[in-house]
Design a protein around this motif. Structure first.
Motif, PDB file in Angstrom:
ATOM      1  N   VAL A 195     -18.045  34.609  11.124  1.00 34.62           N
ATOM      2  CA  VAL A 195     -18.758  35.452  10.156  1.00 34.62           C
ATOM      3  C   VAL A 195     -18.438  36.933  10.346  1.00 34.62           C
ATOM      4  N   GLY A 196     -18.086  37.337  11.562  1.00 38.87           N
ATOM      5  CA  GLY A 196     -17.754  38.738  11.814  1.00 38.87           C
ATOM      6  C   GLY A 196     -18.886  39.660  11.415  1.00 38.87           C
ATOM      7  N   GLU A 197     -18.542  40.688  10.647  1.00 38.24           N
ATOM      8  CA  GLU A 197     -19.521  41.682  10.193  1.00 38.24           C
ATOM      9  C   GLU A 197     -19.903  41.471   8.732  1.00 38.24           C
ATOM     10  N   THR A 198     -19.693  40.269   8.216  1.00 38.78           N
ATOM     11  CA  THR A 198     -19.945  40.010   6.797  1.00 38.78           C
ATOM     12  C   THR A 198     -21.424  39.866   6.473  1.00 38.78           C
ATOM     13  N   GLY A 199     -22.246  39.617   7.480  1.00 36.00           N
ATOM     14  CA  GLY A 199     -23.662  39.368   7.241  1.00 36.00           C
ATOM     15  C   GLY A 199     -23.961  37.917   6.932  1.00 36.00           C
ATOM     16  N   ALA A 200     -22.916  37.090   6.823  1.00 36.34           N
ATOM     17  CA  ALA A 200     -23.122  35.659   6.598  1.00 36.34           C
ATOM     18  C   ALA A 200     -23.698  35.012   7.856  1.00 36.34           C
ATOM     19  N   ARG A 201     -24.284  33.848   7.666  1.00 35.98           N
ATOM     20  CA  ARG A 201     -24.907  33.153   8.788  1.00 35.98           C
ATOM     21  C   ARG A 201     -24.340  31.746   8.905  1.00 35.98           C
ATOM     22  N   GLY A 202     -24.169  31.321  10.123  1.00 35.68           N
ATOM     23  CA  GLY A 202     -23.772  29.953  10.376  1.00 35.68           C
ATOM     24  C   GLY A 202     -24.985  29.102  10.739  1.00 35.68           C
ATOM     25  N   LYS A 203     -24.726  27.927  11.254  1.00 31.34           N
ATOM     26  CA  LYS A 203     -25.814  27.028  11.617  1.00 31.34           C
ATOM     27  C   LYS A 203     -25.472  26.321  12.928  1.00 31.34           C
ATOM     28  N   ILE A 204     -26.454  26.284  13.808  1.00 31.77           N
ATOM     29  CA  ILE A 204     -26.354  25.542  15.059  1.00 31.77           C
ATOM     30  C   ILE A 204     -27.359  24.408  15.002  1.00 31.77           C
ATOM     31  N   THR A 205     -26.913  23.209  15.291  1.00 29.44           N
ATOM     32  CA  THR A 205     -27.799  22.043  15.266  1.00 29.44           C
ATOM     33  C   THR A 205     -27.812  21.396  16.638  1.00 29.44           C
ATOM     34  N   VAL A 206     -28.998  21.194  17.165  1.00 31.03           N
ATOM     35  CA  VAL A 206     -29.159  20.528  18.456  1.00 31.03           C
ATOM     36  C   VAL A 206     -29.882  19.210  18.223  1.00 31.03           C
ATOM     37  N   ARG A 207     -29.269  18.140  18.688  1.00 27.06           N
ATOM     38  CA  ARG A 207     -29.825  16.809  18.456  1.00 27.06           C
ATOM     39  C   ARG A 207     -30.054  16.096  19.781  1.00 27.06           C
ATOM     40  N   THR A 208     -31.071  15.260  19.809  1.00 28.13           N
ATOM     41  CA  THR A 208     -31.239  14.317  20.907  1.00 28.13           C
ATOM     42  C   THR A 208     -31.404  12.929  20.304  1.00 28.13           C
ATOM     43  N   ARG A 209     -30.911  11.929  21.032  1.00 27.51           N
ATOM     44  CA  ARG A 209     -31.074  10.561  20.559  1.00 27.51           C
ATOM     45  C   ARG A 209     -30.930   9.601  21.725  1.00 27.51           C
ATOM     46  N   CYS A 210     -31.474   8.426  21.537  1.00 34.11           N
ATOM     47  CA  CYS A 210     -31.307   7.356  22.516  1.00 34.11           C
ATOM     48  C   CYS A 210     -30.012   6.609  22.221  1.00 34.11           C
ATOM     49  N   ASP A 211     -29.283   6.275  23.253  1.00 30.88           N
ATOM     50  CA  ASP A 211     -28.057   5.503  23.136  1.00 30.88           C
ATOM     51  C   ASP A 211     -28.122   4.392  24.164  1.00 30.88           C
ATOM     52  N   GLY A 212     -28.748   3.288  23.771  1.00 30.31           N
ATOM     53  CA  GLY A 212     -28.985   2.211  24.724  1.00 30.31           C
ATOM     54  C   GLY A 212     -29.971   2.663  25.779  1.00 30.31           C
ATOM     55  N   ASP A 213     -29.559   2.575  27.033  1.00 30.04           N
ATOM     56  CA  ASP A 213     -30.412   3.004  28.133  1.00 30.04           C
ATOM     57  C   ASP A 213     -30.190   4.464  28.493  1.00 30.04           C
ATOM     58  N   GLU A 214     -29.371   5.147  27.721  1.00 26.02           N
ATOM     59  CA  GLU A 214     -29.073   6.538  28.014  1.00 26.02           C
ATOM     60  C   GLU A 214     -29.606   7.444  26.910  1.00 26.02           C
ATOM     61  N   VAL A 215     -29.642   8.738  27.200  1.00 28.68           N
ATOM     62  CA  VAL A 215     -30.083   9.739  26.236  1.00 28.68           C
ATOM     63  C   VAL A 215     -28.944  10.728  26.029  1.00 28.68           C
ATOM     64  N   GLU A 216     -28.734  11.111  24.771  1.00 30.90           N
ATOM     65  CA  GLU A 216     -27.644  12.026  24.436  1.00 30.90           C
ATOM     66  C   GLU A 216     -28.214  13.323  23.881  1.00 30.90           C
ATOM     67  N   ILE A 217     -27.679  14.436  24.352  1.00 37.33           N
ATOM     68  CA  ILE A 217     -27.966  15.758  23.775  1.00 37.33           C
ATOM     69  C   ILE A 217     -26.661  16.256  23.158  1.00 37.33           C
ATOM     70  N   ALA A 218     -26.707  16.618  21.881  1.00 44.16           N
ATOM     71  CA  ALA A 218     -25.508  17.081  21.180  1.00 44.16           C
ATOM     72  C   ALA A 218     -25.769  18.428  20.540  1.00 44.16           C
ATOM     73  N   VAL A 219     -24.801  19.330  20.646  1.00 43.99           N
ATOM     74  CA  VAL A 219     -24.884  20.659  20.041  1.00 43.99           C
ATOM     75  C   VAL A 219     -23.707  20.819  19.096  1.00 43.99           C
ATOM     76  N   GLY A 220     -24.006  21.076  17.826  1.00 38.78           N
ATOM     77  CA  GLY A 220     -22.960  21.279  16.823  1.00 38.78           C
ATOM     78  C   GLY A 220     -23.096  22.642  16.189  1.00 38.78           C
TER      79      GLY A 220
END
Length: 225
Positions: A195-220
């Motif tokens: 975005v630089g100095e354009t004033g535009a905004r991006g998006k950060i998404t943080v997710r958690t989920r169960c994956d069988g017996d494990e837990v996943e944290i994902a950042v996009g």
């Protein structure tokens, strides 16, 4: 050569140990400061809440007194006091105060709530027992870390969370917090590169989920890379 390599490796390990000890000290200090801040913030919040809850009754009482003053204004003995009360109300901007005091108190409570949330996050994040594995609410760990990282993100990105219902996970809370913080800050920097100095905004998404017996944290993110 082997001796030089061994000496260099020893120096590197000693430097890492000193850094770890420094980070632990900083963490303990931050936790202590957060604890000290929490008490006066809670005290002020309780008092502001008391005033906010009492205000509607006071406003209603003032309205009843005004009705009484208007009703007796034509009586000779009450005319002067009624006129004086009306003048005092006008000089003191009572109508303006009654209109805006509730808004000011609501804004104050919101701000204090924000401070309290930051303090709680500091206490959660500044986990002094970095080598201890305990049962951790990962969703709370994520939320606390996002509060800590808010300053890095707020100018370039909106942050969204998609947190699944999770059981407590036995892990090192301090290391998890640090890992999520690093990922979120990296995401903010990647978005800033776009975005630089354009004033535009991006998006950060943080997710958690169960994956069988494990837990996943994902950042996009919507940045580069």
């Amino acid at each position: 050569q082997k001796l030089r390599d061994a000496a260099a490796e020893r120096e590197r390990m000693e430097a890492e140990l000193r850094l770890a000890q420094k980070l632990e000290s900083v963490g303990r200090l931050a936790a202590g400061i957060a604890h000290e801040i929490n008490t006066p913030v809670q005290f002020v919040s309780d008092n502001v809440s008391f005033v906010r809850d009492a205000l509607p009754g006071l406003i209603d009482t003032i309205a009843r007194y005004r009705e009484l003053a208007a009703a007796v204004a034509d009586y000779p003995d009450a005319a002067a006091p009624a006129a004086a009360a009306a003048t005092a109300a006008a000089d003191g901007d009572v109508d303006y105060a009654l209109q805006h005091i509730p808004e000011a108190l609501d804004a104050t409570l919101h701000g204090l709530g924000r401070v309290a949330a930051i303090v709680r996050s500091m206490k959660d994040f500044a986990h002094p027992d970095r080598d201890e594995r305990t049962l951790v609410d990962l969703n709370r760990a994520v939320e606390s870390t996002l509060v800590i990282a808010a300053h890095e993100c707020k100018y370039v990105a909106d942050v969204a969370t998609e947190l699944a219902e999770l059981a407590a996970v036995r892990c090192n809370a301090g290391e998890i917090n640090q890992a999520v913080l690093n990922l979120v800050i990296n995401a903010a920097h990647a978005i800033r590169d776009v975005v630089g100095e354009t004033g535009a905004r991006g998006k950060i998404t943080v997710r958690t989920r169960c994956d069988g017996d494990e837990v996943e944290i994902a950042v996009g993110d919507t940045g580069t890379g």
